[in-house]
Design a protein around this motif. Structure first.
Motif, PDB file in Angstrom:
ATOM      1  N   ASP A  63       0.820  -1.205   0.000  1.00 39.11           N
ATOM      2  CA  ASP A  63       0.000   0.000   0.000  1.00 39.11           C
ATOM      3  C   ASP A  63       0.856   1.257   0.000  1.00 39.11           C
ATOM      4  O   ASP A  63       0.494   2.267  -0.602  1.00 39.11           O
ATOM      5  CB  ASP A  63      -0.927   0.000   1.223  1.00 39.11           C
ATOM      6  CG  ASP A  63      -2.371   0.257   0.836  1.00 39.11           C
ATOM      7  OD1 ASP A  63      -2.617   0.574  -0.335  1.00 39.11           O
ATOM      8  OD2 ASP A  63      -3.256   0.135   1.697  1.00 39.11           O
ATOM      9  N   ARG A  64       1.979   1.223   0.671  1.00 38.30           N
ATOM     10  CA  ARG A  64       2.881   2.376   0.708  1.00 38.30           C
ATOM     11  C   ARG A  64       3.495   2.628  -0.660  1.00 38.30           C
ATOM     12  O   ARG A  64       3.593   3.786  -1.110  1.00 38.30           O
ATOM     13  CB  ARG A  64       3.980   2.129   1.740  1.00 38.30           C
ATOM     14  CG  ARG A  64       5.036   3.232   1.806  1.00 38.30           C
ATOM     15  CD  ARG A  64       4.500   4.502   2.427  1.00 38.30           C
ATOM     16  NE  ARG A  64       5.579   5.464   2.616  1.00 38.30           N
ATOM     17  CZ  ARG A  64       5.619   6.670   2.046  1.00 38.30           C
ATOM     18  NH1 ARG A  64       4.621   7.098   1.289  1.00 38.30           N
ATOM     19  NH2 ARG A  64       6.636   7.483   2.271  1.00 38.30           N
ATOM     20  N   VAL A  65       3.881   1.576  -1.364  1.00 33.41           N
ATOM     21  CA  VAL A  65       4.436   1.737  -2.701  1.00 33.41           C
ATOM     22  C   VAL A  65       3.360   2.253  -3.652  1.00 33.41           C
ATOM     23  O   VAL A  65       3.619   3.114  -4.504  1.00 33.41           O
ATOM     24  CB  VAL A  65       5.020   0.409  -3.212  1.00 33.41           C
ATOM     25  CG1 VAL A  65       5.533   0.558  -4.638  1.00 33.41           C
ATOM     26  CG2 VAL A  65       6.142  -0.072  -2.296  1.00 33.41           C
ATOM     27  N   ILE A  66       2.133   1.732  -3.527  1.00 31.96           N
ATOM     28  CA  ILE A  66       1.029   2.224  -4.349  1.00 31.96           C
ATOM     29  C   ILE A  66       0.822   3.719  -4.103  1.00 31.96           C
ATOM     30  O   ILE A  66       0.605   4.500  -5.035  1.00 31.96           O
ATOM     31  CB  ILE A  66      -0.267   1.444  -4.029  1.00 31.96           C
ATOM     32  CG1 ILE A  66      -0.115  -0.018  -4.432  1.00 31.96           C
ATOM     33  CG2 ILE A  66      -1.459   2.055  -4.754  1.00 31.96           C
ATOM     34  CD1 ILE A  66      -1.260  -0.904  -3.965  1.00 31.96           C
ATOM     35  N   ILE A 117      -9.127  -3.475  -0.709  1.00 28.69           N
ATOM     36  CA  ILE A 117      -8.328  -3.651   0.507  1.00 28.69           C
ATOM     37  C   ILE A 117      -7.115  -2.731   0.523  1.00 28.69           C
ATOM     38  O   ILE A 117      -6.504  -2.512   1.565  1.00 28.69           O
ATOM     39  CB  ILE A 117      -7.891  -5.130   0.641  1.00 28.69           C
ATOM     40  CG1 ILE A 117      -7.594  -5.469   2.109  1.00 28.69           C
ATOM     41  CG2 ILE A 117      -6.684  -5.432  -0.244  1.00 28.69           C
ATOM     42  CD1 ILE A 117      -7.468  -6.942   2.378  1.00 28.69           C
ATOM     43  N   PHE A 118      -6.776  -2.156  -0.637  1.00 26.10           N
ATOM     44  CA  PHE A 118      -5.642  -1.241  -0.727  1.00 26.10           C
ATOM     45  C   PHE A 118      -6.159   0.198  -0.705  1.00 26.10           C
ATOM     46  O   PHE A 118      -6.715   0.683  -1.686  1.00 26.10           O
ATOM     47  CB  PHE A 118      -4.843  -1.489  -2.004  1.00 26.10           C
ATOM     48  CG  PHE A 118      -4.137  -2.817  -2.032  1.00 26.10           C
ATOM     49  CD1 PHE A 118      -3.168  -3.122  -1.093  1.00 26.10           C
ATOM     50  CD2 PHE A 118      -4.455  -3.766  -2.994  1.00 26.10           C
ATOM     51  CE1 PHE A 118      -2.506  -4.343  -1.113  1.00 26.10           C
ATOM     52  CE2 PHE A 118      -3.808  -4.984  -3.026  1.00 26.10           C
ATOM     53  CZ  PHE A 118      -2.831  -5.278  -2.079  1.00 26.10           C
ATOM     54  N   GLY A 119      -5.934   0.869   0.403  1.00 26.96           N
ATOM     55  CA  GLY A 119      -6.444   2.229   0.547  1.00 26.96           C
ATOM     56  C   GLY A 119      -5.791   3.223  -0.384  1.00 26.96           C
ATOM     57  O   GLY A 119      -6.362   4.289  -0.659  1.00 26.96           O
ATOM     58  N   ALA A 120      -4.592   2.923  -0.899  1.00 26.81           N
ATOM     59  CA  ALA A 120      -3.877   3.866  -1.754  1.00 26.81           C
ATOM     60  C   ALA A 120      -4.247   3.721  -3.227  1.00 26.81           C
ATOM     61  O   ALA A 120      -3.795   4.517  -4.054  1.00 26.81           O
ATOM     62  CB  ALA A 120      -2.371   3.689  -1.578  1.00 26.81           C
ATOM     63  N   GLN A 121      -5.037   2.696  -3.580  1.00 26.89           N
ATOM     64  CA  GLN A 121      -5.510   2.596  -4.963  1.00 26.89           C
ATOM     65  C   GLN A 121      -6.390   3.802  -5.287  1.00 26.89           C
ATOM     66  O   GLN A 121      -7.108   4.311  -4.418  1.00 26.89           O
ATOM     67  CB  GLN A 121      -6.296   1.302  -5.179  1.00 26.89           C
ATOM     68  CG  GLN A 121      -5.434   0.067  -5.303  1.00 26.89           C
ATOM     69  CD  GLN A 121      -6.258  -1.192  -5.525  1.00 26.89           C
ATOM     70  OE1 GLN A 121      -7.416  -1.257  -5.128  1.00 26.89           O
ATOM     71  NE2 GLN A 121      -5.660  -2.198  -6.135  1.00 26.89           N
ATOM     72  N   VAL A 122      -6.356   4.256  -6.519  1.00 23.83           N
ATOM     73  CA  VAL A 122      -7.121   5.431  -6.917  1.00 23.83           C
ATOM     74  C   VAL A 122      -8.130   5.050  -7.999  1.00 23.83           C
ATOM     75  O   VAL A 122      -7.966   4.029  -8.690  1.00 23.83           O
ATOM     76  CB  VAL A 122      -6.198   6.546  -7.430  1.00 23.83           C
ATOM     77  CG1 VAL A 122      -5.299   7.049  -6.311  1.00 23.83           C
ATOM     78  CG2 VAL A 122      -5.357   6.067  -8.612  1.00 23.83           C
TER      79      VAL A 122
END
Length: 447
Positions: free
Chosen positions: A95-98, A431-436
């Motif tokens: 998630d951080r990399v995303i 599940i990935f909060g950083a996805q846009v």
């Protein structure tokens, strides 16, 4: 806006370097994790944590040391997060990399990336329940984001190659090289595919896989399975599996994102609160592992065994039901204790064991085998759970097919994953909060 990713000059060097970093990163990660798990086995006096014979409980001469090792894993992860200044960050691992790739800037301090990756490897090696993709995403993504600009590449080019490198590394972890370019294209957006990654992603995945397979071999994650003839009734099974997998995915996401992060905020407010959370999670993990060792560490080796042997009675029905529940619960709890682990690996175990349990329940009511064998149901669930809530349906179809070395089940797998993904899309969950959203990633406009 266009982006020149022709494979000449410094861009070609960047592609080769990215593939090498991804491949070497996976090799070092797997070697280190194997060494730490071996050390754990020696410390607690267990000959094997994975065996081809029946295992219904954990048997060791020094099992009392298991909670000590797990607590050490949590403690080292906490120390690293405090020393590297990342204790307050909301996103870690993949998630951080995303978040970095989708952000306005490409900043991921190397100290943070390597510190998080090492902490994750140590935690998993100590027996903490979680997935390997969190640490490997940081171990590969961090160096790429920091080193590729030295080649004179533009920020956008660095982000594309970093996405491809992380996707290739994750795919190598699960012995599925083709999934590398698909993960690079799907992992960073909630819906859709980033076409800009196709050309560099294919070459980067090939380089990374050549390195990884040269060291560990290129055998499928599960093995070459024979699914037999595909009957019409199996499509009904695929729909049912998709609905169940979608529900499991939504539950998994709720536990990780809603409950887990609330507990994390609580534990971060005071050090003594973190100590309490870590002790509770350690106790639950240790007690569960005595009856179900499948919950320890990454546990991906169990996927092959349960898929091949559950019909032979190697696992009692209660264990097939307990393992998915325990894996789901412990992954969220381990994250709340600030262990930088992944969520994809546990989802594969949750899916395969849930599928085996569903097949066993069908066998108890004498459901005809034309509705699906154990292997069929387990693999459908294997791909559908994370294909839905991770918003990576194409990647999970590829991983499932490559894991079995067979295309026979492809039509059923497409149906199951599509139904499960439709459920996640219906509720707008990932599940990935950083996805846009589609079109919002800075890579979406590149061509």
């Amino acid at each position: 806006m266009s982006l020149d990713l022709s494979l000449t000059g410094r861009r070609g060097v960047g592609v080769v370097l990215t593939g090498m970093i991804a491949g070497v990163g996976v090799v070092v990660f797997r070697w280190t994790l194997r060494a730490l798990v071996y050390l754990l086995q020696r410390v607690i006096g267990v000959k094997k944590l994975v065996a081809l014979t029946e295992i219904s409980h954990l048997d060791g001469v020094r099992l009392w040391l298991l909670p000590v090792m797990i607590l050490i894993g949590f403690g080292l992860a906490k120390v690293v997060s405090m020393r590297t200044g990342i204790a307050s960050r909301g996103e870690r691992g993949a998630d951080r990399v995303i978040e970095v790739v989708n952000g306005a800037t490409a900043e991921l301090p190397l100290r943070e990336a390597l510190g998080t990756g090492v902490a994750g490897v140590v935690a998993l090696g100590a027996g903490v329940s979680g997935g390997p993709e969190g640490p490997i995403a940081m171990l590969v993504g961090g160096p790429l984001i920091n080193w590729l600009p030295r080649l004179g590449l533009e920020k956008r080019e660095v982000k594309v190659l970093a996405a491809c490198g992380v996707g290739a590394a994750l795919a190598c972890l699960f012995q599925a090289p083709l999934a590398g370019v698909l993960l690079a294209g799907e992992l960073f957006v909630a819906v859709g595919f980033l076409g800009v990654v196709i050309l560099p992603g294919l070459l980067i995945s090939a380089i990374a896989w050549a390195i990884e397979s040269a060291v560990f071999g290129g055998s499928p994650l599960i093995g070459h399975l024979s699914f037999g003839a595909i009957h019409a009734e199996m499509y009904a099974t695929a729909v049912v599996v998709g609905l169940i997998a979608g529900g499991i995915g939504l539950l998994y996401r709720w536990w990780i994102v809603v409950v887990g992060r609330r507990v994390t905020r609580y534990s971060r407010s005071r050090l003594w609160r973190w100590v309490v959370i870590a002790l509770v999670v350690t106790a639950i993990t240790s007690l569960t592992a005595i009856a179900a060792p499948e919950v320890l560490s990454t546990g991906t080796g169990w996927i092959r065994l349960v898929t091949l042997n559950a019909m032979l009675g190697a696992w009692p029905l209660w264990l097939l039901l307990v393992v998915p529940i325990a894996r789901l619960a412990l992954t969220g709890l381990s994250l709340s204790a600030e262990a930088p682990i992944g969520v994809l690996g546990p989802a594969l175990i949750i899916g395969s064991f849930s599928g085996a349990a569903l097949w066993r329940l069908g066998a108890l009511v004498h459901l005809p085998t034309s509705f699906g064998t154990l292997a069929v149901v387990a693999i459908l669930m294997f791909g559908a759970v994370f294909g839905s809530i991770g918003r990576v349906p194409l990647s999970m179809i590829a991983i499932a097919l490559e894991a079995t070395g067979s295309l026979t089940i492809a039509p059923l797998l497409i149906v199951a994953v599509a139904v499960a993904a439709a459920m996640a899309h219906r509720y707008g969950m990932t599940i990935f909060g950083a996805q846009v959203p589609p079109g919002h990633s800075p890579l979406s406009a590149l061509g």
